[in-house]
Write a protein that holds these residues in place. Structure first.
Motif, mmCIF file in Angstrom:
data_model
loop_
_atom_site.group_PDB
_atom_site.id
_atom_site.type_symbol
_atom_site.label_atom_id
_atom_site.label_comp_id
_atom_site.label_asym_id
_atom_site.label_seq_id
_atom_site.Cartn_x
_atom_site.Cartn_y
_atom_site.Cartn_z
ATOM 1 N N ASP A 141 -3.362 -33.057 37.799
ATOM 2 C CA ASP A 141 -2.672 -33.382 39.217
ATOM 3 C C ASP A 141 -2.816 -34.632 39.847
ATOM 4 O O ASP A 141 -1.983 -34.965 40.616
ATOM 5 N N ASP A 142 -4.139 -35.296 39.594
ATOM 6 C CA ASP A 142 -4.536 -36.434 40.307
ATOM 7 C C ASP A 142 -4.545 -37.704 39.560
ATOM 8 O O ASP A 142 -5.168 -38.640 39.944
ATOM 9 N N ILE A 143 -3.837 -37.742 38.415
ATOM 10 C CA ILE A 143 -3.867 -39.040 37.453
ATOM 11 C C ILE A 143 -2.251 -38.964 37.091
ATOM 12 O O ILE A 143 -1.580 -38.157 36.803
ATOM 13 N N GLN A 144 -1.844 -40.255 37.139
ATOM 14 C CA GLN A 144 -0.562 -40.575 36.695
ATOM 15 C C GLN A 144 -0.626 -41.830 35.791
ATOM 16 O O GLN A 144 -0.967 -43.061 36.184
ATOM 17 N N VAL A 145 -0.100 -41.689 34.568
ATOM 18 C CA VAL A 145 0.022 -42.701 33.598
ATOM 19 C C VAL A 145 1.354 -43.592 34.067
ATOM 20 O O VAL A 145 2.337 -43.126 33.862
ATOM 21 N N VAL A 146 1.065 -44.908 34.489
ATOM 22 C CA VAL A 146 2.202 -45.539 34.971
ATOM 23 C C VAL A 146 2.826 -46.553 33.954
ATOM 24 O O VAL A 146 4.054 -47.177 34.179
#
Length: 214
Positions: free
Chosen positions: A25-30
């Protein structure tokens, strides 16, 4: 949200890491890119954490890490199946904050990224054992000698570094403020004559494993 860029020359590795991390929920691979595009992508997107493959054809992770030195760079965790001591030494010198094996348990990967983002040290167990055995900046007794220069409280803080704990987590464990822990870490790095928390953590593990401490 912790923004992450994954850099690896293998498309399957990139996509696998992206799927695993994006499930948190708190990580995004950009971005998930290979070596030639990595530097431009990192400088444009300015992620919090970069997971960087140490060995890639054409442009290695070590070259990219060196190019990031001196900039307002993100925290960098090195991805490897395992590397030679000279590669590890160079990565440490250029500011790597951790070493992760590519087959890291998916259940642990997100926690490792969170630790990196919070300023902690990340060493996969396989890497930690090999580094302690083959690379720590000196013989066992030299590690013990360096650690003996620290105050009792600094030794308490040092003992927490190999666990990957952030300053806040160490402070909570030792009943100290994060700012006080930060000051202790700076003093520890100076007394141990190292430039990173990773190197300090390795010396701590080597000293604790030394026959001189048994």
């Amino acid at each position: 949200m912790i923004r992450v860029v994954v850099v690896d020359d293998e498309a399957l590795v990139r996509s696998s890491f992206a799927i695993i991390l994006n499930a948190a929920d708190d990580i995004q691979v950009v971005a998930a890119v290979d070596g030639p595009d990595a530097l431009d992508v990192i400088r444009t997107l300015r992620p919090d954490v970069v997971l960087l493959d140490i060995r890639m054809p054409g442009r290695s992770g070590l070259d990219i890490l060196a190019d990031l030195r001196g900039t307002d760079r993100p925290v960098v965790g090195i991805l490897t199946t395992f590397a030679a001591d000279e590669d590890i030494a160079r990565a440490l010198r250029d500011g790597a904050s951790g070493f992760l094996v590519k087959d890291t348990d998916p259940e642990h990967l997100a926690a490792m990224v969170r630790s990196l983002a919070a300023g902690g040290v990340v060493l996969s167990p396989q890497i930690s054992r090999a580094l302690v055995a083959g690379f720590s900046g000196g013989p066992d007794r030299e590690a013990v000698r360096r650690v003996s220069l620290l105050t009792d409280r600094e030794r308490d803080v040092l003992a927490c570094l190999p666990t990957g704990s952030s300053n806040t987590e160490i402070g909570r464990r030792l009943h100290l403020s994060a700012a006080t822990v930060k000051d202790h870490v700076s003093s520890i790095l100076g007394k141990l004559s190292v430039s990173s928390r990773v190197e300090a953590a390795l010396i701590a593990e080597r000293a604790s494993a030394s026959p001189d401490r048994r």
